[in-house]
Write an enzyme that holds these catalytic residues in place. Structure first.
Site, PDB file in Angstrom:
ATOM      1  N   ASP A  60       0.825  -1.214   0.000  1.00  0.00           N
ATOM      2  CA  ASP A  60       0.000   0.000   0.000  1.00  0.00           C
ATOM      3  C   ASP A  60       0.858   1.263   0.000  1.00  0.00           C
ATOM      4  OD1 ASP A  60      -2.430   1.316  -0.137  1.00  0.00           O
ATOM      5  OD2 ASP A  60      -2.660   1.447   2.039  1.00  0.00           O
ATOM      6  N   LYS A 103       2.027   4.730  -1.031  1.00  0.00           N
ATOM      7  CA  LYS A 103       1.414   5.909  -1.627  1.00  0.00           C
ATOM      8  C   LYS A 103       1.878   7.122  -0.829  1.00  0.00           C
ATOM      9  CE  LYS A 103      -2.747   4.942   1.098  1.00  0.00           C
ATOM     10  NZ  LYS A 103      -4.187   4.638   1.051  1.00  0.00           N
ATOM     11  N   ASN A 145       0.995   7.551   2.897  1.00  0.00           N
ATOM     12  CA  ASN A 145       1.602   6.682   3.908  1.00  0.00           C
ATOM     13  C   ASN A 145       3.079   6.989   4.126  1.00  0.00           C
ATOM     14  OD1 ASN A 145      -0.779   5.378   4.361  1.00  0.00           O
ATOM     15  ND2 ASN A 145      -0.309   3.601   3.083  1.00  0.00           N
TER      16      ASN A 145
END
Length: 480
Positions: free
Chosen positions: A272, A274, A277
């Protein structure tokens, strides 16, 4: 308000673009929902339920979401908003078939690609102890209490609770304390709490991964005491500056790649990556957060099959619902680098199904003005065939040896001897300018800092969080 800010940015960057997407777990989708027809949220907030444990300032906590477009598409996603997308299917899906969601079914890391119903790395629930407390295991911090802290400000909100800036009363140390409601987690059958905690325990000694200092609980709440990082999301700064020059993008990409490479060395796929984050610390170094979608135990030659991630950054093999390996993280690195250099993800479209079509079939288009090395790296990382993708064979070694990173001394980078290209210029721990005022202006609930008189809670809540608490040594604290 946050929706409007994000929409305004996107309209400046791309005609007809008004939103990026946020998504939440498939187990919130009603039984019988078709996977091929997205249910678009009208809320448009930046809270995500995809990660119940994230450091302060992560996408779950901060502002500026691009609202979900109100269009009905034939995309592969079942329920979408801005944030992490998880399709936790009880069996391998058939294209276009109706699909009920009953928890998160992970495929174990296995070259035979079997599907199984176990949660990603989460331990099986065990009976609670006689007194009704959650068994916390050998890493328990039995002396920690909410009353140990002065809870100063709300700095983030999620579907399960809030993140607060807290000052420890005994030594004055500032932390980001995430407080989660057990009932909310159990109601939504959230199984990634323990999995994320497990990954966090492996990350405490890497300079570019957020650290879990310790965790504890009361009968009603879980408390995660995390590194306090107040330099802001990378997305926050990208939103403000629209795009970065190559030297700055290279620095961030190198630190992120170092963190991802370290996770891979532990047989963990991040899944995840991105800008939301990726946080900056007070000096401007990267701190990667939010391990709710990580998959543990994936050996270099093994694969997994769970359909999860964030729509703009999904790799083609994930969209095709094929078994995938750690190369999905290098695709995401390419997408993030592209966004840093150009202002939007490489295949972005307001129309979700069109964006997925672009990811699957559209050739990569790189605007002019970039060096040959940058273009070559983007083409390598964003190769649609995962077997030919940069990093698919020698993993992080291929990334660090690419000519784009030739100005980087990797040993100096790891030891933070390189000066970051940007300084967030925070005045100190109490400087909250990089957090959304929508959060910081909210009153802190008195119940958060109270230790209940009762010791026991319901057996259901107790048995679900066995082994939750954790205590860490003092030698692992961040420098700021």
């Amino acid at each position: 308000m946050r929706r409007e800010r994000r929409a305004e940015l996107c309209l400046r960057l791309l005609p007809r673009t008004s939103a990026r997407l946020r998504a939440f777990r498939g187990d919130d989708v009603p039984e019988g929902t078709e996977v091929s027809r997205p249910i678009l949220s009208a809320a448009g907030s930046r809270m995500t339920s995809a990660s119940p444990l994230a450091a302060a300032g992560s996408r779950e906590l901060c502002a500026g979401a691009r609202p979900a477009p109100g269009t009905d598409t034939s995309a592969l996603v079942g329920k979408t908003e801005r944030g992490s997308l998880v399709h936790c299917l009880s069996s391998a899906p058939t294209a276009g078939s109706p699909r009920g969601f009953s928890g998160c079914a992970e495929s174990p890391p296995d070259h035979r690609h079997r599907m199984d119903s176990s949660l990603a790395g989460a331990p099986s629930p065990q009976p609670s102890r006689a007194n009704g407390n959650v068994h916390l295991g050998p890493s328990v911090n039995p002396n920690a209490r909410p009353t140990d802290f002065d809870f100063l400000k709300v700095i983030g909100k999620g579907n399960y609770g809030k993140v607060l800036l807290a000052k420890h009363k005994s030594d004055g140390t500032f932390y980001a304390v995430k407080v989660l409601q057990k009932k909310s987690i159990l109601k939504k059958k959230e199984g990634h709490i323990m999995a994320e905690r497990s990954v966090l325990l492996k990350n405490v000694r890497h300079p570019f991964l957020v650290g879990l200092r310790y965790s504890f609980q009361t009968p009603e709440k879980l408390y995660f005491v995390l590194d306090y990082v107040n330099g802001g999301e990378l997305f926050f700064h990208l939103q403000r500056e629209r795009r970065f020059l190559e030297p700055r993008a290279r620095f961030y990409a190198a630190e992120v790649a170092s963190a991802i490479g370290y996770l891979h060395s532990l047989n963990v796929i991040y899944r995840d990556l991105k800008p939301e984050n990726i946080l900056l610390d007070c000096q401007g170094h990267v701190v990667l957060t939010d391990f709710g979608l990580c998959k543990e135990g994936v050996e270099p030659e093994e694969t997994t099959s769970t359909f999860c991630g964030t729509p703009e950054y999904l790799a083609p093999e994930v969209l095709r619902k094929e078994p995938y390996d750690r190369a999905v993280d290098w695709w995401c690195l390419g997408a993030v680098l592209y966004e840093m250099l150009h202002g939007l993800p490489p295949f972005y479209s307001q129309d979700v199904s069109q964006m997925y079509e672009n990811i699957l079939y559209q050739p990569l288009q790189i605007p002019g003005g970039r060096t040959v090395a940058a273009c070559d790296l983007l083409q390598g990382l964003l190769h649609k065939d995962q077997r030919q993708r940069l990093g698919s064979k020698a993993d992080f070694l291929e990334i660090k040896n690419h000519v784009f990173f030739s100005p980087i001394n990797w040993d100096d980078l790891y030891h933070k001897r390189l000066t970051p290209p940007f300084n967030p210029n925070v005045a100190g721990p109490a400087d909250l300018k990089n957090f959304d005022p929508e959060f910081t202006q909210e009153a802190v609930s008195k119940s958060i800092g109270c230790t209940p008189d009762t010791v026991a809670s319901s057996s259901g809540a107790s048995s679900a969080f066995l082994g939750f608490s954790y205590a860490q040594g003092d030698d692992d604290l961040l420098d700021c």
